[in-house]
Design a protein around this motif. Structure first.
Motif, PDB file in Angstrom:
ATOM      1  N   LEU A   1      87.959   0.388  94.493  1.00 58.14           N
ATOM      2  CA  LEU A   1      87.862   1.414  93.399  1.00 58.14           C
ATOM      3  C   LEU A   1      86.919   2.556  93.464  1.00 58.14           C
ATOM      4  O   LEU A   1      86.594   3.183  92.581  1.00 58.14           O
ATOM      5  N   HIS A   2      86.431   2.644  94.648  1.00 66.48           N
ATOM      6  CA  HIS A   2      85.404   3.806  95.005  1.00 66.48           C
ATOM      7  C   HIS A   2      86.094   5.004  95.310  1.00 66.48           C
ATOM      8  O   HIS A   2      86.278   5.556  96.566  1.00 66.48           O
ATOM      9  N   SER A   3      86.811   5.662  94.238  1.00 70.31           N
ATOM     10  CA  SER A   3      87.441   6.795  94.383  1.00 70.31           C
ATOM     11  C   SER A   3      87.001   7.971  93.155  1.00 70.31           C
ATOM     12  O   SER A   3      86.641   7.176  92.251  1.00 70.31           O
ATOM     13  N   PRO A   4      87.315   9.173  93.271  1.00 71.94           N
ATOM     14  CA  PRO A   4      86.898   9.992  92.204  1.00 71.94           C
ATOM     15  C   PRO A   4      87.372   9.455  90.990  1.00 71.94           C
ATOM     16  O   PRO A   4      86.648   9.738  89.932  1.00 71.94           O
ATOM     17  N   THR A   5      88.633   9.096  90.628  1.00 75.87           N
ATOM     18  CA  THR A   5      89.130   8.568  89.524  1.00 75.87           C
ATOM     19  C   THR A   5      88.412   7.542  88.880  1.00 75.87           C
ATOM     20  O   THR A   5      88.010   7.844  87.547  1.00 75.87           O
ATOM     21  N   TYR A   6      88.107   6.611  89.731  1.00 78.60           N
ATOM     22  CA  TYR A   6      87.403   5.400  88.990  1.00 78.60           C
ATOM     23  C   TYR A   6      85.831   5.756  88.952  1.00 78.60           C
ATOM     24  O   TYR A   6      85.144   5.005  87.985  1.00 78.60           O
ATOM     25  N   TYR A   7      85.393   6.805  89.863  1.00 78.74           N
ATOM     26  CA  TYR A   7      84.081   7.182  89.314  1.00 78.74           C
ATOM     27  C   TYR A   7      83.952   7.842  87.969  1.00 78.74           C
ATOM     28  O   TYR A   7      83.211   7.868  87.303  1.00 78.74           O
TER      29      TYR A   7
ATOM     30  N   SER B   1      82.968  15.044  77.158  1.00 82.80           N
ATOM     31  CA  SER B   1      83.149  15.613  78.611  1.00 82.80           C
ATOM     32  C   SER B   1      83.978  14.877  79.739  1.00 82.80           C
ATOM     33  O   SER B   1      85.018  15.546  80.408  1.00 82.80           O
ATOM     34  N   PHE B   2      83.622  13.741  79.844  1.00 84.59           N
ATOM     35  CA  PHE B   2      84.370  12.835  80.753  1.00 84.59           C
ATOM     36  C   PHE B   2      85.602  12.719  80.463  1.00 84.59           C
ATOM     37  O   PHE B   2      86.718  12.361  81.304  1.00 84.59           O
ATOM     38  N   LEU B   3      86.228  12.495  79.046  1.00 89.98           N
ATOM     39  CA  LEU B   3      87.483  12.454  78.588  1.00 89.98           C
ATOM     40  C   LEU B   3      88.266  13.477  79.059  1.00 89.98           C
ATOM     41  O   LEU B   3      89.267  13.311  79.450  1.00 89.98           O
ATOM     42  N   GLY B   4      87.534  14.794  78.883  1.00 91.04           N
ATOM     43  CA  GLY B   4      88.196  15.737  79.570  1.00 91.04           C
ATOM     44  C   GLY B   4      88.422  15.938  81.080  1.00 91.04           C
ATOM     45  O   GLY B   4      89.366  16.450  81.677  1.00 91.04           O
ATOM     46  N   VAL B   5      87.303  15.447  81.660  1.00 93.83           N
ATOM     47  CA  VAL B   5      87.406  15.428  83.332  1.00 93.83           C
ATOM     48  C   VAL B   5      88.516  14.472  83.685  1.00 93.83           C
ATOM     49  O   VAL B   5      89.247  14.792  84.755  1.00 93.83           O
ATOM     50  N   ILE B   6      88.613  13.300  82.889  1.00 94.02           N
ATOM     51  CA  ILE B   6      89.718  12.386  83.458  1.00 94.02           C
ATOM     52  C   ILE B   6      91.202  12.913  83.211  1.00 94.02           C
ATOM     53  O   ILE B   6      92.025  12.582  84.003  1.00 94.02           O
ATOM     54  N   ALA B   7      91.424  13.768  82.083  1.00 99.09           N
ATOM     55  CA  ALA B   7      92.680  14.573  81.979  1.00 99.09           C
ATOM     56  C   ALA B   7      93.092  15.391  82.931  1.00 99.09           C
ATOM     57  O   ALA B   7      94.022  15.379  83.387  1.00 99.09           O
TER      58      ALA B   7
ATOM     59  N   TYR C   1      95.820  15.045  85.583  1.00 96.66           N
ATOM     60  CA  TYR C   1      96.749  16.289  85.626  1.00 96.66           C
ATOM     61  C   TYR C   1      97.082  16.497  87.145  1.00 96.66           C
ATOM     62  O   TYR C   1      98.239  16.980  87.788  1.00 96.66           O
ATOM     63  N   ILE C   2      95.819  16.841  88.063  1.00 96.18           N
ATOM     64  CA  ILE C   2      95.990  17.065  89.550  1.00 96.18           C
ATOM     65  C   ILE C   2      96.733  15.916  90.026  1.00 96.18           C
ATOM     66  O   ILE C   2      97.641  16.025  91.133  1.00 96.18           O
ATOM     67  N   THR C   3      96.571  14.512  89.728  1.00 98.52           N
ATOM     68  CA  THR C   3      97.288  13.438  90.450  1.00 98.52           C
ATOM     69  C   THR C   3      98.588  13.617  90.456  1.00 98.52           C
ATOM     70  O   THR C   3      99.460  13.082  91.262  1.00 98.52           O
ATOM     71  N   ILE C   4      99.112  13.936  89.126  1.00 96.40           N
ATOM     72  CA  ILE C   4     100.611  14.026  88.776  1.00 96.40           C
ATOM     73  C   ILE C   4     101.311  15.300  89.430  1.00 96.40           C
ATOM     74  O   ILE C   4     102.377  14.930  90.171  1.00 96.40           O
ATOM     75  N   PHE C   5     100.534  16.439  89.133  1.00101.17           N
ATOM     76  CA  PHE C   5     101.322  17.617  89.629  1.00101.17           C
ATOM     77  C   PHE C   5     100.798  18.168  90.925  1.00101.17           C
ATOM     78  O   PHE C   5     101.646  19.199  91.296  1.00101.17           O
ATOM     79  N   TYR C   6     100.013  17.639  91.648  1.00103.93           N
ATOM     80  CA  TYR C   6      99.478  17.900  93.023  1.00103.93           C
ATOM     81  C   TYR C   6      99.206  16.747  93.871  1.00103.93           C
ATOM     82  O   TYR C   6      97.939  16.828  94.405  1.00103.93           O
ATOM     83  N   ALA C   7     100.104  15.867  93.724  1.00109.89           N
ATOM     84  CA  ALA C   7      99.850  14.505  94.378  1.00109.89           C
ATOM     85  C   ALA C   7      99.485  14.982  95.942  1.00109.89           C
ATOM     86  O   ALA C   7      98.794  14.124  96.351  1.00109.89           O
TER      87      ALA C   7
END
Length: 314
Positions: A67-73, A131-137, A141-147
């Motif tokens: 779980l040590h990845s940007p998403t989980y951070y 702010s982190f709610l926005g960062v997670i969004a 978005y990057i995960t889905i459209f720029y996988a």
């Protein structure tokens, strides 16, 4: 329940006298304008639940290297922000109760200093949580459209810079808010920040929702639709709808309260709305309880680690 100093003064506009507020309340509808008497026990219970939930999320992410990845951070930072909301709520309540019952005797100057520390904690946690709610969004978005390019776009270095920037900006903005909380300009900046986050999440999640619906429609039009993929697309669409709904319901009333303070501080109906301020605070605390259920506990890997944490399988 007594609220923190800036929030206590945000309960009602400073440019409306008590006599005007009292007359406005009576004229606006009497009984239902008296607000809600929310017991301290409810604030305490929600604060404890939120604290335990988010503490488990942080412990699980730190424990599991997978779980040590940007998403989980980012999810971990959101949990820390929500945890600070709970800690500040519990600290304020205990501090006020000890003072009221004479258990804790302190000089007024020290009380004001402690109050400022708690104020800064709650304001910083609210801003960082948004702010982190926005960062997670953005991350989703990057995960889905720029996988295929995700790992080159969202590197660990960029994630660390993003997290540090959010915490620094939250600390600075909370200091400014505490210092100039009577200024309408500061309130407008806070309202603008919320509206920016709301629009950002709406645009990103609606785009993702549209993609999910498109995939669902494409699968449905096939002769033999794969049920698993269909269920996954539908689940993703429902999740995005829940995210936006919870965000708006939990944060919307508080910021609408701020808008009314700026636009109609002496209007009878606005004054009536002000009397429900404690309810809006409860909704913010509820958001800290709900966030782990939406962002963290839906992950199978994280749920497995949580079971290990709870059973002390380190």
């Amino acid at each position: 329940m007594s609220t923190l100093a800036p929030l206590r003064l945000l309960r009602e506009p400073s440019n409306a006298s008590e006599g005007n507020q009292s007359n406005a309340t009576v004229g606006a509808g009497g009984g239902w304008c008296q607000g809600l008497d929310i017991p301290n026990e409810l604030f305490l219970a929600l604060g404890l639940v939120s604290l335990v939930e988010n503490l488990l999320v942080v412990a699980a992410i730190l424990k599991n290297r997978n779980l040590h990845s940007p998403t989980y951070y980012f999810i971990c930072c959101l949990a820390v922000s929500d945890m600070l909301v709970s800690i500040s709520n519990l600290a304020e309540m205990l501090f006020m109760l000890l003072l009221e019952h004479g258990v804790l005797v302190m000089r007024p100057s020290i009380v004001r200093h402690m109050d400022s520390v708690i104020d800064m904690l709650i304001c910083s946690s609210v801003v960082s949580s948004l702010s982190f709610l926005g960062v997670i969004a953005v991350d989703r978005y990057i995960t889905i459209f720029y996988a295929l390019r995700y790992h080159s776009i969202m590197t660990l270095q960029r994630a660390v810079v993003t997290m540090a920037s959010v915490w620094l900006a939250s600390t600075v903005s909370s200091t400014v808010l505490i210092t100039y909380y009577r200024s309408n300009t500061i309130l407008l900046c806070l309202i603008g920040f919320f509206l920016f986050m709301l629009v950002l999440m709406l645009v990103l999640y609606i785009h993702m929702f549209t993609l999910a619906r498109h995939h669902l429609h494409s699968i449905s039009s096939q002769q033999k639709p794969p049920t698993a993929h269909r269920g996954g697309s539908l689940k993703g669409a429902v999740t995005l709808t829940i995210l936006l709904g919870v965000f708006f319901i939990c944060w919307g009333p508080f910021f609408f309260h701020l808008i009314l303070i700026v636009t109609c501080p002496t209007n009878p109906f606005c004054t009536c709305f002000f009397s429900y301020f404690n309810l809006f605070l409860i909704l913010i605390i509820c958001n800290s309880v709900i966030d782990p259920l939406i962002y963290a506990f839906r992950s199978q890997e994280l749920r497995r680690t949580l079971r290990e944490v709870v059973t002390c399988s380190w």
